[in-house]
Scaffold this motif. Structure first.
Motif, PDB file in Angstrom:
ATOM      1  N   THR A   1       2.909  40.644  19.573  1.00 15.76           N
ATOM      2  CA  THR A   1       1.732  41.050  20.354  1.00 15.76           C
ATOM      3  C   THR A   1       0.540  40.124  20.108  1.00 15.76           C
TER       4      THR A   1
ATOM      5  N   ASN B   1      -2.067  36.919  19.618  1.00 16.79           N
ATOM      6  CA  ASN B   1      -2.425  35.775  20.477  1.00 16.79           C
ATOM      7  C   ASN B   1      -1.948  35.970  21.916  1.00 16.79           C
ATOM      8  N   ASP B   2      -2.312  37.118  22.479  1.00 14.61           N
ATOM      9  CA  ASP B   2      -1.979  37.409  23.878  1.00 14.61           C
ATOM     10  C   ASP B   2      -0.475  37.258  24.153  1.00 14.61           C
ATOM     11  N   SER B   3       0.333  37.814  23.245  1.00 16.46           N
ATOM     12  CA  SER B   3       1.803  37.844  23.405  1.00 16.46           C
ATOM     13  C   SER B   3       2.432  36.463  23.614  1.00 16.46           C
ATOM     14  N   GLU B   4       1.893  35.437  22.944  1.00 13.47           N
ATOM     15  CA  GLU B   4       2.420  34.074  23.170  1.00 13.47           C
ATOM     16  C   GLU B   4       3.895  33.962  22.778  1.00 13.47           C
TER      17      GLU B   4
ATOM     18  N   GLN C   1       2.693  46.858  25.684  1.00 10.52           N
ATOM     19  CA  GLN C   1       2.230  45.486  25.933  1.00 10.52           C
ATOM     20  C   GLN C   1       3.411  44.492  25.999  1.00 10.52           C
TER      21      GLN C   1
ATOM     22  N   ARG D   1       4.996  42.732  29.475  1.00  3.45           N
ATOM     23  CA  ARG D   1       4.997  41.270  29.556  1.00  3.45           C
ATOM     24  C   ARG D   1       6.391  40.746  29.927  1.00  3.45           C
TER      25      ARG D   1
END
Length: 243
Positions: free
Chosen positions: A111, A113-116, A190, A194
């Motif tokens: 989750t 770093n914006d789900s990198e 989340q 994604r």
């Protein structure tokens, strides 16, 4: 594969710490360390090693290697595919074996770093899916030609075709789908959103992932015990139900 007694020795000795250090060094030994870690964590008997790996902060070492395959990989006598296969196998083992706080720590990584890391997982998924689909198309063409020539498609031919599919990256693809299903089922909206979002953005669907995992469950290696096969099949079918 490491026998159970050897795994225990590996755990009690400083095996994991040593492998973790070797991974941090950008040296030739890195690919060997990955291979050893992969084998030490596989299956139910790798559970203790998986927990210990998180405790010694191994996630900080493994994820940068997942996010970016090292440039000098060829000089080290290993291919990008081998590297990615070991990394994905380690992550799949961690997701299969970790419980409680250690599992939460692992899932949190997906989750941040914006789900990198989810984005990277999906990038690798499409890379191997494309390679597989190209290999399958070629194999289908060859089968068609063989049938036209009146040749028999026997078990040996089928085995050879299956080996070629593995060569194209089928096993890595199965591992990636395993990871995808595990993280999507972890109760973290989340991550799940994604995964689904990227699949639909790329015009793909969850059906393909399901199909790959079903195929994996049906073909779990002969070298594995009946008990392992059954528990693994049960685990995958449960994952598929909620995917």
């Amino acid at each position: 594969t490491l026998f159970r007694s050897n795994r225990e020795r590996f755990l009690k000795g400083e095996g994991l710490q040593l492998m973790n250090l070797m991974l941090r060094e950008k040296k030739l030994s890195r690919s060997s360390a990955l291979k050893v870690l992969d084998h030490a964590m596989i299956g139910p008997e790798g559970t203790d090693n998986c927990h210990k790996f998180v405790d010694i902060l191994g996630l900080r070492t493994i994820f940068p290697l997942f996010m970016k395959s090292p440039k000098k990989i060829r000089k080290m006598g290993t291919s990008e595919k081998e590297h990615e296969e070991h990394i994905c196998s380690i992550l799949a083992s961690l997701l299969r074996n970790l419980k409680g706080q250690q599992r939460t720590r692992l899932l949190n990584k997906f989750t941040e770093n914006d789900s990198e890391k989810v984005d990277r997982l999906m990038e690798v998924y499409f890379k191997y899916l494309d390679a597989m689909q190209a290999a399958d198309k070629k194999i289908e063409g060859e089968k068609h030609d063989m049938v036209k020539r009146g040749e028999i498609l026997n078990d040996d031919t089928e085995d050879e075709f299956y080996l070629r599919r593995l060569d194209a990256g089928l096993f890595v693809l199965q591992l990636i789908c395993n990871i995808m299903a595990e993280i999507s089922n972890a109760g973290i909206p989340q991550i799940r959103q994604r995964v689904h979002q990227i699949l639909s953005m790329r015009g793909s669907s969850i059906k393909i992932v399901r199909h790959i995992l079903k195929d994996y469950a049906e073909n779990i290696g002969d070298g594995k015990s009946q008990e392992f096969r059954e528990s693994e099949q049960k685990r995958i079918l449960e994952l598929l139900e909620n995917f």
